[in-house]
Design an enzyme around this catalytic site. Structure first.
Site, PDB file in Angstrom:
ATOM      1  N   LYS A  45      -3.686   4.566  17.538  1.00 54.84           N
ATOM      2  CA  LYS A  45      -4.469   5.741  17.659  1.00 54.84           C
ATOM      3  C   LYS A  45      -5.237   6.010  18.647  1.00 54.84           C
ATOM      4  O   LYS A  45      -5.496   6.908  19.394  1.00 54.84           O
ATOM      5  CB  LYS A  45      -4.696   6.435  16.354  1.00 54.84           C
ATOM      6  CG  LYS A  45      -5.534   7.624  16.192  1.00 54.84           C
ATOM      7  CD  LYS A  45      -5.037   8.106  14.858  1.00 54.84           C
ATOM      8  CE  LYS A  45      -6.134   7.780  14.098  1.00 54.84           C
ATOM      9  NZ  LYS A  45      -7.610   8.380  14.132  1.00 54.84           N
ATOM     10  N   HIS A  95       0.862  -1.300   0.087  1.00 55.67           N
ATOM     11  CA  HIS A  95      -0.119   0.117   0.034  1.00 55.67           C
ATOM     12  C   HIS A  95       0.994   1.252  -0.026  1.00 55.67           C
ATOM     13  O   HIS A  95       1.824   1.441   0.821  1.00 55.67           O
ATOM     14  CB  HIS A  95      -1.021   0.105   1.244  1.00 55.67           C
ATOM     15  CG  HIS A  95      -1.851   1.085   1.192  1.00 55.67           C
ATOM     16  ND1 HIS A  95      -2.979   1.164   0.483  1.00 55.67           N
ATOM     17  CD2 HIS A  95      -1.801   2.386   1.652  1.00 55.67           C
ATOM     18  CE1 HIS A  95      -3.633   2.347   0.316  1.00 55.67           C
ATOM     19  NE2 HIS A  95      -3.133   3.083   1.518  1.00 55.67           N
TER      20      HIS A  95
END
Length: 771
Positions: free
Chosen positions: A432, A4
């Protein structure tokens, strides 16, 4: 493996780096005469001059087509050749250790990509882009095979006047010639050379496969059968070495790459899927509206699946979003029914929150013709994979899987795919969400619980680890990361992502590429056949880790909740300026919102690394260790020491946090904090981060019994060599951030912005990753 794109460097710069690497490798050889060595040095000097003169910044954001070409470059240059070399090394190792045992290594590596398939928050990945990607992947592998078979035609000069062919080969040869459509021409061109004729027939059929001709191979398996026949006849006539050198690598390649190069995964967000399905329900049942997340919604989906419901709707009435998603399913159907059913990999549903989210994908697939029976009693010809990303989703995952496998259509479909359900785990958003320690612990717990649900339903669970480049996104050393996975979760199958600059660093050259594949394969094999003792769990360790993870997450959440934290993040880092790097085709945010929740994990990690806080790889661990020891006293210290000695998971957490702390620098962080307009908030937040940093350094040092990173001398030496230059670049970057933000819209801004972007590239190169 899934590539990616998050690469900060231009492909042109990467190519120059690769040529420099090759020249250095050549210079390392002792065989050169003085004149030859001088020429190599001159070549190297010219490459360095070119690098110096080449612009490092992308002028335009890369297109999806450009990203596809970027990913395929690594297959053409490295992976196509490194993969059979890996199999050959393993087979040779078996021959050394088990002489006389006829062990043949199958093609056990498979490759996948999201490039051209990941439309989660990326409007540039359309159904047309996906169709283009599938075509390019197919064309690449076909072109590779054509070149390899052309080589066979060139080298297979065995004459029937010299050798005696097995009687059974004549009809095989005649069949191959007949199917090629060029029997007379081939026989006339290569009389008395039956093996060359056979290879020429394969070449003709491959060309027809590329061009869509009538003599094309119907599948990669039929091509592989011809190669097997060629290998067998070579061995029968005494050409075992010829078969091993020229045919077996190609056989292994066909086993791994088929006619597809990679399996293209399709990814979309559950929000989009549910929105499209709600639109379809409203159009087909306007008098009976249902809302997502309600019992009526669940009942409607399940009834549609059990009854084999088909879609009857005027496509002209669809919104662009719904039309695009249904067009994507049409592309999926077309290629699943093609000559390589594995051309399409999985449909990965990001932000999976319920079993109904996944069943919605099943129903859309059924609507678009991917079911095997019209009455709802068949299966779906598509692997549908949940992606659990946040900590809340990881905690809910076992219940979601249990509900999913309770649906008869899903159970039948998993049986069609070998009684195996793949599950993707997100390292990025969970980090996160809750910080480094809490994220990794929740990931470990989720794997054990999901594997247990699979055993309950007699379905094998295989995990797809969505890792990034940095430690905070799962980018720990591959071998150690695999070894630290919970027992029973790597049962001979494992998928991991490699992305962006990590792909470049690992697969830019054949030597490093083969080494990385070997580490990955060895790690999976070692974990799968580990001793029974490796699978033993220690409840005392698990209970301690649960407490540590909870305290770490509380500390991390406290920092996120600090008044002014969002402004601190935005102003004390170049997060807003990162978009100017034009790293990939997708936006930095999924839905365009401005908060942290909508920000993708890559820029989140990237920003904290640029300002040397690096808190995504260590924050909260110090508070957790301190509270644990405060509550449990000396017994707690002894328990932590035993965990550090005997728990691979805890040891990996401590080791990677220690290395991240060594790269972090609170003095440099202070430079960035001074950019925040609210100076009181800046002082308060930086002081909190710095205090946690010192606490974590001290307690990890107590645990390891040495100076920070002294246990990793190569890592320490490398970073020490760069530290002084990086510190200078950080000082320059902080100055440039101030200048760029102060001169918005002026003529001076472009010059300062270009310099700022180069500084971002320099820092990411020094750290070795972007996010």
């Amino acid at each position: 493996m899934t590539a990616h794109p998050t690469e900060a460097k231009r492909v042109t710069v990467l190519e120059i780096h690769r040529r420099i690497y090759r020249k250095l490798t050549e210079l390392d050889q002792p065989r050169w005469a003085p004149r030859e060595r001088d020429l190599l040095v001159a070549d190297l000097e010219s490459e360095i001059e070119l690098l110096w003169m080449t612009g490092e910044l992308r002028l335009e954001r890369p297109t999806v087509e450009g990203e596809i070409a970027w990913g395929l470059h690594f297959f053409r240059e490295v992976i196509f050749e490194a993969t059979p070399q890996l199999y050959d090394k393993l087979e040779s190792a078996f021959e050394r250790h088990y002489p006389g045992e006829p062990i043949r290594i199958p093609s056990f590596m498979r490759y996948a990509s999201w490039i051209g398939g990941d439309r989660d928050g990326n409007p540039n990945v359309t159904a047309a882009a996906t169709a283009h990607a599938l075509s390019e992947y197919r064309n690449t592998t076909t072109a590779w095979y054509l070149a390899q078979v052309q080589r066979l035609v060139s080298v297979l000069s065995a004459s029937s006047n010299v050798i005696d062919l097995p009687a059974g080969f004549k009809p095989v040869l005649q069949t191959a010639l007949d199917r090629s459509g060029q029997a007379q021409a081939i026989a006339a061109r290569n009389p008395d050379e039956p093996l060359r004729q056979f290879a020429s027939a394969m070449l003709a059929r491959l060309a027809a496969t590329r061009d869509g001709g009538t003599s094309a191979y119907l599948s990669a398996e039929t091509f592989r059968a011809d190669l097997s026949a060629l290998s067998s006849v070579l061995e029968a006539i005494g050409g075992r070495a010829v078969a091993k050198r020229f045919v077996r690598p190609l056989l292994w390649q066909v086993g791994s790459f088929g006619f597809r190069t990679v399996s293209l995964d399709i990814r979309q967000n559950s929000t989009v899927v549910n929105r499209v399905l709600a639109e379809l329900f409203a159009l087909t049942h306007p008098a009976d509206p249902v809302a997502a997340g309600t019992p009526q919604w669940s009942a409607r989906i399940r009834a549609g699946l059990s009854q084999g419901e088909r879609l009857e709707i005027d496509e002209g009435r669809l919104s662009p979003e719904a039309s695009e998603l249904l067009s994507t399913f049409s592309v999926i159907r077309e290629h699943i029914l093609s000559s390589d059913a594995d051309a399409v990999g999985s449909f990965i549903l990001s932000m999976t929150r319920s079993a109904d989210d996944l069943l919605a994908v099943y129903l859309l697939a059924q609507y678009c013709g991917l079911s095997t029976a019209p009455d709802g009693g068949g299966t779906i010809r598509l692997r549908i994979v949940p992606l659990f990303e946040t900590i809340a989703d990881l905690q809910a995952a076992p219940g979601i899987l249990n509900g999913l496998l309770g649906v008869s259509l899903v159970r039948r479909t998993t049986q069609d795919f070998g009684a195996r359900q793949e599950i993707m785990l997100g390292y990025s958003d969970s980090n996160k969400d809750g910080g480094f320690l809490a994220s990794n612990w929740e990931l470990a717990k989720a794997q054990k619980r999901l594997a247990a649900v699979g055993r309950k339903h007699k379905v094998r669970i295989s995990f797809f680890h969505g890792r990034g480049g940095s430690v905070s996104r799962g980018g720990a050393p591959t071998g150690r990361a695999i070894a630290a996975q919970p027992a029973g979760t790597v049962t001979g199958t494992m998928r991991v992502t490699e992305q962006g600059e990590v792909v470049s660093s690992k697969f830019a050259n054949r030597g490093t590429g083969l080494n990385q594949l070997e580490i990955l394969a060895a790690g999976v094999l070692a974990h799968s056949v580990g001793s029974p003792a490796d699978g033993e769990t220690t409840p005392e360790f698990d209970e301690a880790l649960e407490a540590l993870a909870g305290m770490s997450q509380a500390s991390y959440a406290g920092l996120m909740a600090e008044p002014g934290f969002l402004d601190y993040f935005n102003q004390a880092s170049p997060v807003a300026e990162l978009a100017l790097l034009k790293m990939g085709s997708r936006p930095d945010r999924r839905f365009g919102a401005s908060g942290i929740a909508d920000l993708r994990a890559i820029p989140w990690v990237f920003a904290w690394s640029q300002n040397r806080h690096l808190l995504t790889g260590w924050y909260g661990i110090g508070s957790a260790l301190s509270s644990f020891v405060t509550v449990r006293g000396e017994a707690g210290r002894e328990l932590l020491a035993r965990m550090f000695e005997h728990s691979r998971f805890f040891r990996l957490i401590v080791d990677e946090a220690e290395k991240t702390l060594y790269q972090a620098d609170m003095e440099i962080a202070q430079l960035y904090a001074s950019l925040v307009s609210d100076s009181d908030a800046a002082r308060r937040i930086h002081a909190r981060v710095a205090a946690e940093y010192e606490l974590t350094r001290r307690l990890i040092g107590d645990l390891t019994g040495g100076d920070l990173s002294a246990r990793f001398p190569m890592f320490k030496r490398r970073f020490d060599n760069l530290r002084r230059q990086m510190d200078d670049i950080h000082r320059l970057q902080a100055h440039l951030l101030r200048e760029v933000r102060a001169n918005t819209g002026t003529a001076d801004q472009k010059r300062a912005t270009d310099a700022l972007l180069v500084s971002i590239n320099c820092i990411s190169a020094g750290l070795g990753w972007t996010g």
